[in-house]
Write a protein that holds these residues in place. Structure first.
Motif, short mmCIF file in Angstrom:
data_model
loop_
_atom_site.label_atom_id
_atom_site.label_comp_id
_atom_site.label_asym_id
_atom_site.label_seq_id
_atom_site.Cartn_x
_atom_site.Cartn_y
_atom_site.Cartn_z
N ALA A 195 38.87 -2.70 9.01
CA ALA A 195 38.10 -3.89 9.38
C ALA A 195 37.60 -4.60 8.14
CB ALA A 195 36.93 -3.51 10.29
N GLU A 244 49.39 -5.69 7.60
CA GLU A 244 50.30 -5.39 8.72
C GLU A 244 50.95 -4.01 8.55
OE1 GLU A 244 51.46 -10.05 9.64
OE2 GLU A 244 52.90 -8.76 8.61
N MET A 275 51.77 -11.30 12.72
CA MET A 275 50.49 -11.89 12.36
C MET A 275 49.43 -11.48 13.39
SD MET A 275 50.02 -15.81 11.13
CE MET A 275 51.45 -15.85 10.02
N PHE A 276 48.27 -11.12 12.92
CA PHE A 276 47.23 -10.65 13.82
C PHE A 276 46.50 -11.81 14.48
CE2 PHE A 276 47.57 -7.42 10.53
CZ PHE A 276 47.87 -6.32 11.30
N LEU A 305 42.45 -5.87 15.66
CA LEU A 305 43.64 -5.42 14.92
C LEU A 305 44.53 -4.53 15.79
CD1 LEU A 305 42.04 -4.43 11.47
CD2 LEU A 305 43.46 -6.43 11.93
N GLY A 306 44.06 -4.20 16.99
CA GLY A 306 44.84 -3.35 17.88
C GLY A 306 44.67 -1.87 17.61
N LEU A 307 43.60 -1.50 16.90
CA LEU A 307 43.41 -0.10 16.54
C LEU A 307 42.75 0.70 17.66
CD1 LEU A 307 42.13 -0.57 12.87
CD2 LEU A 307 44.44 -0.05 13.63
N ARG A 308 42.04 0.01 18.57
CA ARG A 308 41.38 0.72 19.65
C ARG A 308 41.58 0.02 20.98
NH1 ARG A 308 35.26 -0.82 18.78
NH2 ARG A 308 35.03 0.61 20.49
N GLU A 368 28.28 -2.01 11.92
CA GLU A 368 29.15 -0.99 12.49
C GLU A 368 29.80 -1.49 13.78
OE1 GLU A 368 26.12 -0.53 11.15
OE2 GLU A 368 26.92 0.52 9.40
N GLU A 389 30.47 -10.35 9.88
CA GLU A 389 30.62 -9.20 8.98
C GLU A 389 30.70 -9.67 7.51
OE1 GLU A 389 30.61 -6.13 8.38
OE2 GLU A 389 32.31 -5.47 7.17
N LEU A 390 31.57 -10.65 7.27
CA LEU A 390 31.71 -11.16 5.89
C LEU A 390 30.45 -11.88 5.45
CD1 LEU A 390 35.26 -12.79 5.92
CD2 LEU A 390 34.54 -10.97 4.38
N ARG A 412 32.48 -4.12 12.91
CA ARG A 412 33.73 -3.52 12.43
C ARG A 412 34.54 -2.96 13.59
NH1 ARG A 412 31.67 -0.82 6.70
NH2 ARG A 412 31.30 -2.83 5.70
N GLY A 413 33.84 -2.45 14.59
CA GLY A 413 34.54 -1.97 15.78
C GLY A 413 35.24 -3.11 16.52
N HIS A 425 36.93 1.35 10.21
CA HIS A 425 35.99 0.56 9.42
C HIS A 425 36.58 0.14 8.09
CE1 HIS A 425 32.02 1.37 11.70
NE2 HIS A 425 33.04 1.19 12.51
N ILE A 451 36.26 -5.91 15.17
CA ILE A 451 37.40 -6.33 14.34
C ILE A 451 38.56 -5.35 14.50
CG2 ILE A 451 38.17 -6.78 11.97
CD1 ILE A 451 35.14 -7.49 11.39
N ALA A 452 38.23 -4.06 14.51
CA ALA A 452 39.27 -3.04 14.67
C ALA A 452 40.00 -3.23 16.01
CB ALA A 452 38.65 -1.64 14.60
N LEU A 500 42.72 -13.52 12.88
CA LEU A 500 42.62 -13.52 11.42
C LEU A 500 42.90 -14.89 10.82
CD1 LEU A 500 42.07 -10.59 10.86
CD2 LEU A 500 44.17 -10.47 9.54
N LEU A 524 34.28 -11.44 12.51
CA LEU A 524 34.71 -11.46 11.11
C LEU A 524 33.76 -12.30 10.25
CD1 LEU A 524 38.58 -11.73 11.43
CD2 LEU A 524 37.40 -10.22 9.85
#
Lengths: 344, 376
Positions: free
Chosen positions: A241, A214, B1-2, B373-376, B363, B316-317, B366-367, A238, B369-370, B5, B313
């Motif tokens: 992630a 977080e 909390m995301f 997470l609120g990254l994009r 790849e 990817e894992l 991961r995008g 990445h 997942i990102a 996840l 997720l």
């Protein structure tokens, strides 16, 4: 999620956000016990949430205690809440009818109780011992296991700190124990204590990992470089992630423990192994993304990552637990591996 | 909390144990195939038909379409047992996992009645038509076109990496029904195209393991009737996204190398070195955790949720896990490893590169997942 669990999380988080600020965590490193935090959690019945009422607990399930411990770890709470849980669970395990109040810790080391009840021995890494009122000590008496309770003031204590700056003191004991403070225990007492300890460290790591994620996601959204927030860079996305995957797996692995009524060895091993191996890679990503500010005592990311580096070693690191799982699976054998996995 | 996840623990239903026993008893009777836990390796129409006779193809679907109305969690039990045994599941896999649920969600009543019962009998197999020669991860850049004509759509273009096209009956193809516009995700549709159409050509491509598994498929003025459009024309992107929870979260995303672990146990026996034990322990702890995460998602699917971040997720894992297994067991192998084990290991090494490519590359995941997470 059970309604009770939701309520416990809400209450614990409210108290922690008020009383477990980064300043309070830092103050602990300068030698101040977070008394108000401890007392408030205690008054709300959270310190012993999962212990029976006759031991001073709130009568909940073991998972309730682990839930509180996990919340505390999210805030890097510098108090022996896990140790008190372990000690009280040991008291419960040996059938004690009461549990000492106050601040409690547990000492795991080589301790021998003589026939005339003289306890001798030494333990390293006793968490928060200097601030404890009482110390619970698993010991051996003529090959049998006993649980002893001693006053903190009666032991010789050398102050030490962990890689996280938390008290991990060395204690030496050579004193006669009152018979009322000795409990005959099943022979697996020491092992039981180790499993309880590994349980607490697993849920604590999962909490600290989540909280580190977080912090670093928030940072990446606000930090501007090259005219945009660094969260917009694929290289950063990445990395985060990858960290998120490790964090999600850790949360799930630790959540399995909160479902248990007892510290089942294999379950503890799965969790300590899976969560423990996530700490290194996650701390690496967190620090890389956060840059130099994360590598300071001024930013509280260090409260999480330093604890991760500490907790992953305590009560057996991932390698030790992996060996245990591996030997167990090899006894199970190739043809029974899948049926075993599918039964878990 | 995301969001995305947290994988709430899910307990398998009480019926799971009995069902698991039935599947194992069924598999005990099965012979004639070399076990491989990679879902995409080993297609046997006969095996799929025998499985279908037990009601284990399309098992979550309504009875009126030939299904058994079992839960997603029960389906989970069947699929993981099949994979762990290395059964040849490739023939029916896509129809069962993806194409059937897609038709149930977006298909017409007529389409469901026509296409679903043969799938549940193990007589009708499907392929996915997404990638094209110039389109891989950037799916919105597809160029295969479908132009409206009287009574249907005229399709021209090509799909590639189409698993099983040489064996299967239908492709669910994502095509452009309108030229690309500013909104890249608009104007795409999903069509059901029969491989028996004379204007469809299938050219096999050998994978690096030497197997004829995937293909390039060419469409040369293929007329697809109106009643083989799935859902609304133009809604293709939304529909494709809705499949992802099914496509990415199942046990086939982490069990592909399972037999390497199982056979490693046979090699080291009951008295392994500590180093061997530690590696096995690490792999089993990861496997148990992945499995529980995957069951959590099956529970979400059962509740009708669309857990796309969670599915990404797991993939990817899980792909990282199944890909690394053959690599990291090598250093701990006994000197005298058996030929049987080395064959299993080499098989996994040869297939491993595909694990992190198929069904969404590492790849792309991961995008996703990102974004979660609120990254994009």
């Amino acid at each position: 999620m059970r309604e009770e669990t939701r309520l416990i999380i809400e209450t614990t988080n409210r108290i922690l956000s008020d009383l477990c600020t980064p300043g309070v965590v830092d103050a602990t490193e300068s030698g101040q016990f977070a008394t108000q935090l401890w007392q408030t959690l205690n008054e709300n019945g959270l310190i012993l949430a999962g212990l029976p009422e006759h031991l001073g607990g709130a009568g909940g399930e073991m998972g309730d205690s682990l839930t509180v411990i996990r919340c505390a770890a999210r805030f890097a709470a510098p108090i022996p809440i896990a140790e008190t849980f372990i000690a009280a669970s040991l008291a419960n395990f040996v059938g004690a009818t009461s549990f000492s109040g106050g601040v409690v810790t547990v000492a795991n080391g080589e301790f021998e109780l003589s026939e005339n009840n003289t306890l001798t021995g030494k333990a390293n890494n006793v968490a928060f011992a200097r601030w404890a009122d009482r110390i619970y000590i698993p010991a051996k008496q003529q090959g049998a296991s006993v649980l002893c309770v001693v006053d903190r003031d009666a032991v010789e204590l050398t102050e030490q700190v962990s890689i996280a700056g938390e008290p991990r003191d060395t204690i030496e004991v050579n004193l006669v124990i009152d018979a009322a403070d000795i409990y005959q225990a099943p022979s697996e007492l020491q092992d039981y204590a180790r499993r309880l300890g590994a349980m607490t460290r697993s849920v604590m790591m999962s909490g600290a990992l989540e909280s580190a994620l977080e912090l670093v996601v928030d940072y990446s959204l606000t930090r501007q470089q090259f005219g945009r927030s660094i969260s917009k860079f694929q290289a950063i996305q990445h990395q985060l992630a990858t960290m998120a995957g490790e964090v999600a797996a850790s949360i799930r692995a630790a959540d399995s423990l909160a479902q248990l009524q007892q510290p089942v060895e294999l379950e503890v091993a799965f969790a300590k192994s899976r969560v423990g191996q996530a700490c290194g890679p996650c701390a690496e990503v967190a620090h890389q993304v956060m840059g130099a500010i994360g590598y300071t005592l001024e930013h509280h990311l260090n409260h999480r990552t330093r604890r991760l580096w500490c907790w992953r070693e305590e009560y057996g690191n991932e390698r030790q637990w992996q060996e245990l799982i591996g030997h167990e699976m090899c006894r199970t054998g190739a043809d029974e591996l899948w049926p075993r996995v599918a039964s878990l | 909390m995301f969001q995305g996840l947290n994988f709430e623990p899910v307990v398998l239903p009480e019926t799971a144990d009995a069902l698991r026993k039935e599947v194992r008893a069924f598999l005990d009777e099965e012979t004639g195939w070399f076990p491989n836990s990679d879902f995409n390796t080993g297609a046997s129409a006969e095996f799929s038909q025998r499985l279908a006779k037990r009601g284990w193809v399309g098992m979550t679907w309504p009875k009126k379409y030939g299904g058994s109305e079992r839960s997603f969690l029960e389906r989970y039990v069947v699929t993981e047992e099949l994979l762990a045994a290395g059964a040849p599941v490739a023939a029916h896999w896509i129809a069962d996992r993806q194409s059937g649920p897609l038709l149930l969600k977006f298909g017409t009543e007529e389409q469901r009645q026509r296409f679903l019962p043969p799938i549940t009998r193990g007589e009708s197999f499907f392929s996915i038509g997404m990638s094209e020669p110039d389109t891989g991860s950037d799916l919105a850049s597809i160029r295969t076109s479908a132009v409206k004509v009287d009574g249907g759509w005229l399709v021209n273009g090509s799909k590639i990496w189409t698993s099983g096209a040489h064996l299967n009956h239908y492709m669910v193809a994502l095509v452009r029904t309108e030229p690309a516009s500013e909104n890249r995700h608009a104007g795409m549709s999903q069509l059901l195209i029969g491989f028996d159409d004379p204007n469809v050509t299938v050219r096999g491509i050998k994978n690096l393991a030497g197997e004829s598994d995937f293909n390039q498929v060419f469409f040369d003025d293929v007329l697809v009737p109106d009643d083989q459009v799935i859902g609304e024309p133009g809604n293709g992107w939304v529909q494709v996204i809705s499949e992802l929870g099914y496509e990415r979260s199942g046990p086939e995303r982490f069990l592909s190398s399972f037999l390497v672990i199982q056979e490693l146990l046979r090699e080291v026996g009951s008295n392994p070195t500590d180093e061997q034990a530690a590696l096995i322990g690490k792999l089993v702890a990861e496997l148990v955790t992945l499995r529980r995460m995957s069951i959590s998602v099956a529970g979400m699917l059962e509740e009708g949720k669309a857990p796309n971040t969670e599915a990404a997720l797991i993939k990817e894992l899980g792909n990282t896990f199944e890909r690394i297994v053959p690599e990291i067991v090598r250093p701990v192998l006994p000197q005298d490893a058996s030929a049987h084990f080395l064959a299993t290991l080499n098989d996994a090494i040869l297939h491993a590169p595909s694990f992190t490519l198929r069904g969404g590359t590492r790849e792309i995941l991961r995008g996703v997942i990102a974004r979660g997470l609120g990254l994009r």
